[in-house]
Design an enzyme around this catalytic site. Structure first.
Site, short mmCIF file in Angstrom:
data_model
loop_
_atom_site.label_atom_id
_atom_site.label_comp_id
_atom_site.label_asym_id
_atom_site.label_seq_id
_atom_site.Cartn_x
_atom_site.Cartn_y
_atom_site.Cartn_z
N GLY A 9 39.76 -29.69 32.38
CA GLY A 9 39.79 -30.23 31.16
C GLY A 9 41.13 -30.18 30.45
N GLY A 12 42.91 -31.98 27.73
CA GLY A 12 42.16 -32.34 26.31
C GLY A 12 42.78 -31.57 25.09
N PHE A 13 41.92 -31.69 24.10
CA PHE A 13 42.32 -31.09 22.97
C PHE A 13 42.24 -29.49 23.21
CE2 PHE A 13 39.96 -30.05 18.36
CZ PHE A 13 41.39 -29.90 18.02
N TYR A 141 23.65 -34.31 24.90
CA TYR A 141 24.80 -33.43 24.72
C TYR A 141 24.52 -32.06 24.62
CZ TYR A 141 29.15 -31.09 23.05
OH TYR A 141 29.94 -30.13 22.83
N LYS A 145 24.90 -29.27 27.79
CA LYS A 145 25.74 -28.17 27.35
C LYS A 145 25.00 -26.81 27.80
CE LYS A 145 29.68 -28.07 26.29
NZ LYS A 145 30.78 -28.26 27.38
N PRO A 168 32.24 -22.51 20.45
CA PRO A 168 32.77 -22.97 19.33
C PRO A 168 31.74 -23.68 18.39
CG PRO A 168 33.88 -23.66 21.35
CD PRO A 168 32.59 -23.48 21.89
#
Ligand code: NAD
Length: 243
Positions: A9, A12-13, A141, A145, A168
């Site tokens: 990933g 990604g951000f 979600y 997770k 986070p």
């Protein structure tokens, strides 16, 4: 001795912040695995593939000679059908774990979320890493997770693999596409004239650079006998603010 990093990933951000931080501190062996390639650096090897396909991720872990795998990939919160969350966050994370074990990877750091312990109803006050998962997860979600996190932590110690998870809170900072840009659109469209509740809810947020740094610290501190191995760490910016 420094590691060979594979950031899953990594386009990604959060993943990109991690890659740039690794570059800044002079790491020489950095690879990225992502379903889309958005960055084209000459110092970073990019592998394009789908983590829910074992061969794709195994190929990247093997070819990159990864000793530290940092797994940040997930569909966006609220932005995908339920099946995709199961496919990527659970089946995909299992593929990562299995491939790390099969290839003798030393370290695996997983990006979880602080919201895995929230049921969506009962406020969490002064919660910490000992707070249990809710009996009924808030949504798909968070359920997936949490399951991904569990798979990663349960693998700690298998064939020398050391693992931990970073949780986070809502992440903000340069390149964020999920929180601030939609908030600006809401402002621009004049859709801020209603309020649900008495505006006393508090929420934790985490600046993206701190999130990236937490992943690097976690990787650095995963060594035989380290108290970090097998643990989760909630990362916030400090005092919660009104949400
Ligand atoms: P992002 O969407 O910017 O980055 C995720 C990356 O994963 C993307 O580049 C995407 O292409 C890649 N990806 C998705 N599915 C993939 C697949 N099947 N195979 C390979 N690559 C795939 O999201 P982000 O905001 O950087 O979030 C990173 C992590 O942090 C996620 O695990 C998310 O659950 C967690 N997290 C985010 C927030 C937040 O506020 N953004 C808060 C808590 C936790």
């Amino acid at each position: 001795m420094s590691d060979n990093y594979l950031v899953i990933g990594g386009d990604g951000f959060v993943g990109r912040w991690i890659v740039e931080m690794l570059l800044k501190r002079g790491e020489k062996n950095i690879s990225v695995f992502d379903i889309v390639q958005r960055y084209f650096d000459k110092e970073v090897t990019h592998y394009v593939g789908d983590l829910s396909n074992y061969n794709d991720i195994d190929n990247a872990i093997r070819k990159s000679n990864a000793t530290s795998v940092i797994h940040t990939a997930s569909p966006h919160y609220g932005g995908a059908p339920n099946e995709l969350f199961w496919k990527v966050n659970v089946d995909g994370t299992k593929n990562v774990v299995d491939s790390c074990i099969a290839n003798g990877v030393k370290k695996l750091v997983y990006t979880s979320s602080a919201s895995v312990i929230y049921d969506g109803v009962n406020p969490l006050v002064n919660a910490d890493e000992t707070t249990p998962f809710p009996e009924i997860p808030m949504d798909v979600y968070n359920e997936t997770k949490a399951k991904g996190e569990r798979l990663v932590l349960e693998a700690n110690g298998t064939n020398g693999l050391l693992t931990c998870a970073i949780r986070p809170s809502g992440i903000f900072g340069p390149n964020d596409k999920q929180f601030i840009p939609p908030a600006i659109r809401v402002m621009e469209q004049g859709q801020t004239k209603f309020q649900i509740g008495d505006n006393s809810n508090l929420m934790d947020w985490t600046y993206v650079e701190n999130v990236a740094y937490a992943h690097l610290l976690a990787s650095d501190k995963l060594f035989d006998g380290s108290p970090v191995a097998g643990e989760v760490f909630i990362i916030t910016n400090g005092t919660p603010i009104p949400f």
